[in-house]
Write a protein that holds these residues in place. Structure first.
Motif, short mmCIF file in Angstrom:
data_model
loop_
_atom_site.label_atom_id
_atom_site.label_comp_id
_atom_site.label_asym_id
_atom_site.label_seq_id
_atom_site.Cartn_x
_atom_site.Cartn_y
_atom_site.Cartn_z
N LEU A 1 51.73 16.00 40.20
CA LEU A 1 50.48 15.73 40.97
C LEU A 1 49.68 16.65 41.36
CD1 LEU A 1 52.10 12.48 42.51
CD2 LEU A 1 50.80 12.78 40.47
N TRP A 2 50.04 18.14 41.15
CA TRP A 2 49.34 19.07 41.67
C TRP A 2 48.70 19.93 40.53
CZ3 TRP A 2 47.51 20.44 46.19
CH2 TRP A 2 47.10 22.05 46.20
N ASP A 3 47.40 20.36 40.96
CA ASP A 3 46.65 21.05 39.74
C ASP A 3 46.89 22.60 39.98
OD1 ASP A 3 44.99 22.01 37.98
OD2 ASP A 3 43.13 21.08 38.60
N PHE A 4 47.59 23.36 39.34
CA PHE A 4 47.97 24.56 39.45
C PHE A 4 46.69 25.41 39.20
CE2 PHE A 4 52.12 22.77 39.48
CZ PHE A 4 52.68 23.35 40.42
N ARG A 5 45.58 24.98 38.76
CA ARG A 5 44.37 25.81 38.47
C ARG A 5 43.43 25.86 39.85
NH1 ARG A 5 42.27 22.51 33.69
NH2 ARG A 5 42.61 20.84 35.01
N LEU A 6 43.76 25.16 40.88
CA LEU A 6 42.93 25.13 41.94
C LEU A 6 42.98 26.46 42.67
CD1 LEU A 6 43.89 21.76 43.66
CD2 LEU A 6 41.94 22.03 42.23
N PRO B 1 41.86 28.40 50.93
CA PRO B 1 42.03 29.14 49.93
C PRO B 1 43.58 28.92 49.46
CG PRO B 1 41.82 30.71 51.42
CD PRO B 1 41.41 29.36 52.09
N VAL B 2 44.00 28.60 48.38
CA VAL B 2 45.48 28.24 47.86
C VAL B 2 46.06 29.19 47.27
CG1 VAL B 2 46.77 26.55 46.70
CG2 VAL B 2 44.57 25.75 47.63
N ASP B 3 47.28 29.71 47.89
CA ASP B 3 48.15 30.66 47.14
C ASP B 3 48.97 30.03 46.32
OD1 ASP B 3 49.47 32.69 46.45
OD2 ASP B 3 50.31 33.23 48.56
N GLN B 4 48.70 29.85 45.10
CA GLN B 4 49.52 29.19 44.12
C GLN B 4 50.86 29.66 44.03
OE1 GLN B 4 48.83 26.05 43.06
NE2 GLN B 4 46.56 26.16 42.72
#
Length: 139
Positions: free
Chosen positions: A100-105, A112-115
């Protein structure tokens, strides 16, 4: 095999044709062998996100592949572990076909997201914690 029987008047041409044939054969059989050993390996070429993480001294690879338009989640996500002795082999430890998480964000709600941190948390929660629970149950 007709390439090896074919002779032209120039020695350099014969050698280059043979080398080209051998290299092409190695490439083709190598890719076929790769698919036979690990059927998911061909999907690596279609991958949208790939993360390498070293967690607790162990080597993990996390792969994310978005799926088309279906309501089951954002995509497919799996985590594999590579042994330190032979890092070319990957052992699948976790697979989620409907993550359910989009790792392209790059950002979420303006932040900001630290994948890599998200992947590290997945590894800790879904792989290491589950292994620890299994060890505790078996004792």
């Amino acid at each position: 095999m007709t390439v090896f029987k074919c002779k032209s008047g120039k020695r350099w041409l014969n050698i280059s044709i043979r080398l080209l044939t051998i290299a092409s054969s190695i490439l083709v059989f190598g890719l076929v062998g790769l698919v036979l050993i690990s059927p998911l390996s061909w999907n690596v070429f279609k991958m949208k996100s790939f993360y390498f993480e070293n967690v607790s001294g162990r080597l993990f690879n996390a792969n994310y592949k978005p799926v088309g338009a279906y309501a089951g989640g954002e995509g497919v996500f799996w985590i594999t572990e590579s042994p330190k002795i032979f890092p070319f082999i990957e052992i699948e430890n976790y697979y989620d076909g409907t993550v359910l998480w989009d790792f392209r964000l790059t950002e979420w709600e303006g932040e900001p997201v630290d994948q890599n941190e998200v992947v590290k948390n997945y590894i800790l929660d879904e792989v290491i914690e589950k292994e620890n629970k299994q060890k505790n149950v078996s004792q």
